[in-house]
Write an enzyme that holds these catalytic residues in place. Structure first.
Site, PDB file in Angstrom:
ATOM      1  CG  HIS A 160     -27.286 -42.602 -65.521  1.00 21.08           C
ATOM      2  ND1 HIS A 160     -28.001 -43.081 -66.595  1.00 21.08           N
ATOM      3  CD2 HIS A 160     -26.353 -43.548 -65.258  1.00 21.08           C
ATOM      4  CE1 HIS A 160     -27.531 -44.258 -66.951  1.00 21.08           C
ATOM      5  NE2 HIS A 160     -26.519 -44.559 -66.159  1.00 21.08           N
ATOM      6  CG  ASP A 219     -31.716 -46.271 -74.412  1.00 16.75           C
ATOM      7  OD1 ASP A 219     -30.847 -46.282 -73.513  1.00 16.75           O
ATOM      8  OD2 ASP A 219     -31.741 -47.091 -75.354  1.00 16.75           O
ATOM      9  CG  LEU A 228     -48.360 -35.633 -65.081  1.00 15.02           C
ATOM     10  CD1 LEU A 228     -48.886 -36.114 -66.427  1.00 15.02           C
ATOM     11  CD2 LEU A 228     -46.996 -34.971 -65.255  1.00 15.02           C
TER      12      LEU A 228
HETATM   13  C1  IPE Z   1     -34.245 -49.578 -71.511  1.00 15.99           C
HETATM   14  O1  IPE Z   1     -32.979 -49.110 -71.825  1.00 15.99           O
HETATM   15  C2  IPE Z   1     -34.511 -49.408 -70.055  1.00 15.99           C
HETATM   16  C3  IPE Z   1     -34.626 -48.017 -69.595  1.00 15.99           C
HETATM   17  C4  IPE Z   1     -34.649 -46.961 -70.350  1.00 15.99           C
HETATM   18  C5  IPE Z   1     -34.781 -47.869 -68.176  1.00 15.99           C
HETATM   19  P1  IPE Z   1     -31.730 -50.070 -71.927  1.00 15.99           P
HETATM   20  O2  IPE Z   1     -30.575 -49.253 -72.361  1.00 15.99           O
HETATM   21  O3  IPE Z   1     -31.574 -50.850 -70.681  1.00 15.99           O
HETATM   22  O4  IPE Z   1     -32.196 -51.068 -73.088  1.00 15.99           O
HETATM   23  P2  IPE Z   1     -31.366 -52.023 -74.036  1.00 15.99           P
HETATM   24  O5  IPE Z   1     -30.487 -52.853 -73.176  1.00 15.99           O
HETATM   25  O6  IPE Z   1     -30.568 -51.141 -74.946  1.00 15.99           O
HETATM   26  O7  IPE Z   1     -32.392 -52.795 -74.786  1.00 15.99           O
HETATM   27  C1  IPE Z   2     -30.878 -44.981 -70.187  1.00 16.85           C
HETATM   28  O1  IPE Z   2     -29.614 -44.686 -70.645  1.00 16.85           O
HETATM   29  C2  IPE Z   2     -30.964 -44.994 -68.685  1.00 16.85           C
HETATM   30  C3  IPE Z   2     -31.088 -46.336 -68.099  1.00 16.85           C
HETATM   31  C4  IPE Z   2     -31.250 -47.451 -68.751  1.00 16.85           C
HETATM   32  C5  IPE Z   2     -31.026 -46.410 -66.642  1.00 16.85           C
HETATM   33  P1  IPE Z   2     -28.505 -45.807 -70.805  1.00 16.85           P
HETATM   34  O2  IPE Z   2     -27.742 -45.900 -69.539  1.00 16.85           O
HETATM   35  O3  IPE Z   2     -29.097 -47.078 -71.284  1.00 16.85           O
HETATM   36  O4  IPE Z   2     -27.588 -45.168 -71.946  1.00 16.85           O
HETATM   37  P2  IPE Z   2     -26.963 -45.899 -73.212  1.00 16.85           P
HETATM   38  O5  IPE Z   2     -28.068 -46.626 -73.895  1.00 16.85           O
HETATM   39  O6  IPE Z   2     -25.912 -46.830 -72.691  1.00 16.85           O
HETATM   40  O7  IPE Z   2     -26.405 -44.800 -74.031  1.00 16.85           O
HETATM   41 MG    MG Z   3     -29.508 -47.804 -73.115  1.00 11.64          MG
END
Ligand code: IPE
Ligand code: IPE
Ligand code: MG
Length: 248
Positions: free
Chosen positions: A39, A22, A133
């Site tokens: 990303h 995240d 792995l």
């Molecule tokens: C969780 O992250 C899902 C992934 C890392 C793929 P999100 O950014 O979607 O989660 P929330 O919305 O903050 O809970």
């Molecule tokens: C995690 O990073 C990747 C996915 C959920 C696909 P985010 O896109 O949720 O990044 P933040 O949480 O908005 O910073």
């Molecule tokens: Mg996120």
């Protein structure tokens, strides 16, 4: 020079590490860039983490890459993520194949664009015979989706006479989940300073050690994984017993 790597006890490695990757969006914003830039940079972290896990001899690494709820993001971001996912996986597959990594997915890939799902399937096939792995990508995954699907199959098997009520126990339920072939993770890492599970592996993490770090996913490197493992190894896992019981 690695501060944490040498502190790792090779005899007490977790078999299975799961990561909620995240913070990509916030990382990009900090750089004054679009979310997709975050990303794209998260790919380096995936590569580093996979490599570190393989080098250490970890057997299973599950990465939460796209949740069921992530389908609700703006279409432009979803499309960009799907493209990035398949492009990256195709690019990395030869390296995975060479390094004996077995690529797997959990999640509802039927929701993905057909072409993306087909290309992904081809990559999975190319590493199918590998024995090192197990790299499990959670794509279009959520735990409640998975549990709902499991209940649907169990009821259906029950109606067809293939599952007796008396035979349903915790193992049976685990066997109906998409993670049936993998052990439960001993360690779950979440980056970016969020303290929640976001619908990830709810059944499987019943006794998993949770590790939260402020590091944003695109900044996550081998050293961060080592640090999490060292922290994990310092904990006493009691599984409901007393400290005396588990140390004897
Ligand atoms: C969780 O992250 C899902 C992934 C890392 C793929 P999100 O950014 O979607 O989660 P929330 O919305 O903050 O809970
Ligand atoms: C995690 O990073 C990747 C996915 C959920 C696909 P985010 O896109 O949720 O990044 P933040 O949480 O908005 O910073
Ligand atoms: Mg996120």
């Amino acid at each position: 020079m690695s501060q944490y790597k040498e502190q790792i006890d090779k005899n007490k490695l977790p078999q299975h590490i799961a990561i909620i990757m995240d913070g990509n969006g916030r990382w990009a914003k900090k750089m004054g860039n679009q979310r997709i830039f975050g990303h794209e940079n998260g790919v380096t972290s995936v590569r580093e983490t996979t490599e570190a896990a393989a080098e250490l001899g970890i057997k299973y690494l599950t990465l939460y890459a796209f949740s069921t709820e992530n389908w609700n993001r703006p279409k432009a971001e979803v499309d960009a993520l799907m493209n990035l996912l398949v492009k990256t996986i195709e690019l990395e597959t030869p390296t995975l194949a060479k390094n004996n990594v077995k690529l797997l997915t959990i999640g509802d890939t039927s929701r993905m664009p057909k072409e993306t799902a087909d290309r992904l399937q081809q990559c999975i096939q190319q590493t199918a015979n590998n024995t090192g792995l197990h790299l499990i990508l959670a794509l279009s995954y959520s735990s409640r989706w998975e549990i709902t699907e499991a209940i649907r199959s169990m009821v259906s098997d029950g109606i067809n006479g293939n599952l007796a009520t008396a035979d349903i126990n915790e193992t049976t339920i685990s066997n109906y989940l998409s993670t049936a072939k993998y052990p439960d993770p001993e360690l779950l890492i979440r980056t970016s300073g969020e303290y929640r599970i976001s619908n990830f592996l709810l059944w499987q993490i019943a006794y998993t050690e949770l590790y939260f770090t402020e590091v944003l996913w695109p900044d996550f490197r081998k050293e961060d994984l080592y640090q999490a493992i060292v922290n994990f190894q310092s904990r006493e896992r009691r599984f409901g017993k007393t400290s005396e019981q588990v140390t004897q």
